[in-house]
Design an enzyme around this catalytic site. Sequence first.
Site, PDB file in Angstrom:
ATOM      1  N   LEU A  45       0.869  -1.179   0.000  1.00  0.00           N
ATOM      2  CA  LEU A  45       0.000   0.000   0.000  1.00  0.00           C
ATOM      3  C   LEU A  45       0.906   1.229   0.000  1.00  0.00           C
ATOM      4  CD1 LEU A  45      -3.103   0.235   0.392  1.00  0.00           C
ATOM      5  CD2 LEU A  45      -2.688   0.376   2.851  1.00  0.00           C
ATOM      6  N   HIS A  46       0.782   2.073  -1.030  1.00  0.00           N
ATOM      7  CA  HIS A  46       1.617   3.280  -0.990  1.00  0.00           C
ATOM      8  C   HIS A  46       1.066   4.460  -1.774  1.00  0.00           C
ATOM      9  CE1 HIS A  46       2.776   1.823  -4.952  1.00  0.00           C
ATOM     10  NE2 HIS A  46       3.308   3.001  -5.190  1.00  0.00           N
ATOM     11  N   ARG A  47      -0.069   4.266  -2.495  1.00  0.00           N
ATOM     12  CA  ARG A  47      -0.580   5.366  -3.306  1.00  0.00           C
ATOM     13  C   ARG A  47      -0.979   6.533  -2.410  1.00  0.00           C
ATOM     14  NH1 ARG A  47       1.143   4.623  -8.095  1.00  0.00           N
ATOM     15  NH2 ARG A  47       0.959   2.433  -8.603  1.00  0.00           N
ATOM     16  N   ARG A  53       6.660   5.929   2.659  1.00  0.00           N
ATOM     17  CA  ARG A  53       5.577   6.931   2.743  1.00  0.00           C
ATOM     18  C   ARG A  53       4.464   6.423   3.669  1.00  0.00           C
ATOM     19  NH1 ARG A  53       2.771  10.594  -0.713  1.00  0.00           N
ATOM     20  NH2 ARG A  53       4.199  10.394  -2.439  1.00  0.00           N
ATOM     21  N   ASP A 108      -2.077  -1.716  -4.005  1.00  0.00           N
ATOM     22  CA  ASP A 108      -2.482  -0.596  -4.864  1.00  0.00           C
ATOM     23  C   ASP A 108      -1.380  -0.286  -5.869  1.00  0.00           C
ATOM     24  OD1 ASP A 108      -0.622   0.632  -3.221  1.00  0.00           O
ATOM     25  OD2 ASP A 108      -2.021   2.112  -2.392  1.00  0.00           O
TER      26      ASP A 108
END
Length: 384
Positions: A211-213, A246, A290
């Site tokens: 998950l990083h968007r 992030r 994602d």
Amino acid sequence: MNAVPLKLLLVAGARPNFMKVAPIVEALRQRQKAGAQVSLKLVHTGQHYDALMSDAFFADLGIPQPDINLNVGSGSHAEQTARVMLHFEPVCLAERPDWVMVVGDVNSTLACALTAVKLHIAVAHVEAGLRSGDRGMPEEINRLCTDAVSDLLFTTDELADENLLRENIPPGRISRVGNTMIDTLYRNLARARALPLPEGVRPAEFAVLTLHRPRNVDSRDTLAGLMEAIVRISRRIRVLFPVHPRTRRNLEDFGLMAPLAANENLVLMPPLGYLAFLGLVCRAKMVLTDSGGIQEETTVLGIPCITMRENTERPITCTMGTNVLTGADPGRVESAASTVLGGAAPSGRVPHLWDGHAAERIADALLARGGWSPAHSTAEMLAG
Ligand code: UD1
């Protein structure tokens, strides 16, 4: 072999670029050995710079050390893009390549394509023509702009060709070659599969999460909702979660980290190298993500993929492959996971030309074109 010597700068900047350039470097090196007149320099923009986000991939994939590192680091989109352009322009002027080749859709891709085209250096874009139709994603802007200025557009599937033709890209510039990331997957799958799984983890009895968007992790409400869904899923299957920098920062800043860290069935890990990650994905029950590239890798591996986005620039992974889109709605994420856990996983097929030979096709197409003759040479630009 080609008569005109060809000078190429190949650019990589961020984690998802490294597996795309690796087979291209290899294919060009093989052709050099066979007598092709081509000189290659690898440029790393430094967009990703942590050992785990960059060096680990060079080591795993046997990519030679970059000839040039621009060391641009992180920043806002404008800062990062501008910094790459400022640092890449003198490199282009000093090297005077015939071609600049960029891959994927990160900020470095667009920055180097723009810099090169303004110096009248030919630009080749690998993974051209992908479109999500969602201009809220920075990558979509990078794709549209990079393709608009590229001279040679290497695509992964026919839907990408159709997107480009719809945007009035001349058909002669489009070359469907397949998927270089899948070249890398095939080359490394046996090594990855041979790696031990983490202690207590058995094949097909765990899920992998990435998950990083920004859209999923930069808003507290969205991130909290997604993590609640994941926690519920983790009651039914162990979830292994390599955490992007992030995402880690935001989980900490939003005060969401402590309960996750206390959940034994949700295993937080640092970002993994290529082989370690592939070693998990290829033996997972399912993947929740994602990411863009992981949708393609799971399609080739036949592993169910739940993509926590409303859209994808890789629709072939849904129509042909194992991918389903759920957006960031916790209920939809959980219900897609339940479908897989209930044994009703989608089965998929591998798209045409995702056969491990895309980079060879790219190298041959480029060599066939030789040194390109732009309307105005870089020398004229400098003089003018
Ligand atoms: C970038 C790409 C995205 C790709 C992703 C894969 C763009 C617009 N986005 O997003 O398409 O899916 O890479 O990871 O180009 N950071 C580190 N160490 C690093 C790199 C980044 O700690 O080596 C942290 C920094 O706090 C940075 C943040 O991660 O501000 C985001 O990095 P950035 O390169 O801006 O974008 P990604 O989210 O990684």
